[in-house]
Design an enzyme around this catalytic site. Structure first.
Site, PDB file in Angstrom:
ATOM      1  N   GLY A   1       0.815  -1.215   0.000  1.00  0.00           N
ATOM      2  CA  GLY A   1       0.000   0.000   0.000  1.00  0.00           C
ATOM      3  C   GLY A   1       0.845   1.259   0.000  1.00  0.00           C
ATOM      4  N   ASP A   2       1.930   1.248   0.759  1.00  0.00           N
ATOM      5  CA  ASP A   2       2.845   2.394   0.787  1.00  0.00           C
ATOM      6  C   ASP A   2       3.492   2.583  -0.586  1.00  0.00           C
ATOM      7  OD1 ASP A   2       2.291   2.234   3.551  1.00  0.00           O
ATOM      8  OD2 ASP A   2       3.992   0.894   3.839  1.00  0.00           O
TER       9      ASP A   2
END
Length: 312
Positions: free
Chosen positions: A252-253
């Site tokens: 996600g990052d």
């Protein structure tokens, strides 16, 4: 300049244990040690994609020193604040046991150290990008993201917020440029269960966040792909590229880093979205965080579809 803030960095000890037995001595079959924390992950991936950033946050003790050294080894500039007592946390991630994790607590961060970070952030100005990502230690007030955005409100800083629940909802009035809930976090915010197959439901609740002030809302759906509600009114959808999941930590990052890289280099929301989906997937298909060659290998296969949905 791009700045990322990680309030509670970690050493992520990622291990595989074959035939795990509770209450018995188990030995790892595979292990990996990485610097952890959402903002740190964003900085590392930005650097891998060719954009410089400065990683801000707090480190303490021998683990904090190791985190700082490891982040620098990736070529990332750091400006961490050192906490004199305690040590930065170690997070144990049991890779092949249903995603089981044991996350450390981290050091206590006192008010004077919070003020020290705020003074650093006060130096940001128009054209700078700030990424606020991850959870907040219990020693810091949970309105800290709100405090930071209020202080920078009139400076023209582009701010990205990747956080959940109250941390996220508190900052929407300050119009973050990008927020990135996943579908489960989106449901938790509105106390509903959202299925990835029901695109209309995802759009409905993402639009509520946009109506509350978010400029762009990027919703990740894991293997089902992602949706983007963009500032220009467009609603974009993409399937996730095909590949073998090796490590979901940081995916996600990586999507955030990819999106911002795409936007800052092309100023196209469609291309930013394509870059975000490609980068998130590249990290998921790798033992480590995505590098540029892995992203480029996936990017050409990511099809962006523009949806035409009326308000519901």
């Amino acid at each position: 300049m791009i700045y990322t803030v990680t309030f509670n960095p970690s050493l992520d000890y990622i291990v595989s244990v074959d035939n795990f037995r509770l209450g018995m001595t188990n030995r790892t079959s595979d292990e990996l040690m990485l610097p952890g924390g959402k903002g740190i992950n964003v900085s590392i991936v930005l650097n891998n994609l060719g954009l410089e950033s400065t990683a801000l946050g707090y480190v303490a003790g021998f683990t904090g020193e190791q985190i700082s050294n490891m982040v620098k080894s990736y070529g990332v500039r750091t400006d961490f604040i050192t906490i004199d007592e305690g040590f930065s946390r170690i997070n144990l991630k049991l890779k092949n046991i249903d995603g089981t994790e044991i996350n450390g607590k981290g050091p206590e961060i006192k008010k004077e150290k919070v003020d020290e970070l705020l003074v650093k952030l006060d130096k940001l100005d128009s054209g700078d990008v700030l990424v606020l990502a991850g959870s907040i230690p219990s020693s810091i007030s949970d309105d800290i993201y709100q405090v930071i955005m209020r202080r920078l409100e009139c400076k023209g800083v582009t701010i990205v917020v990747d956080a959940t629940s109250k941390l996220l909802m508190n900052v929407l009035e300050y119009h973050p440029f990008l927020i990135k809930p996943n579908q489960h976090e989106l449901g938790e915010i509105f106390n509903v269960k959202i299925e990835s197959e029901k695109k209309e439901e995802i759009v409905k609740y993402a639009r509520k966040l946009q109506d509350k002030g978010a400029v762009n809302v990027l919703v990740s759906m894991g293997s089902k792909g992602a949706l983007l509600l963009a500032e220009d009114g467009g609603i974009y959808e993409a399937d996730a590229p095909k590949g073998i999941l090796k490590n979901s930590v940081g995916a996600g990052d990586s999507m955030v880093a990819g999106f911002m890289t795409g936007y800052l280099t092309t100023h196209s929301y469609e291309e930013a979205f394509r870059m975000g989906v490609s980068t998130g997937s590249a990290s998921a298909f790798s033992e480590n965080l995505a590098v540029k060659s892995e992203v480029e290998a996936l990017k050409s296969g990511v099809e962006i579809r523009k949806l035409n949905m009326l308000r519901v």
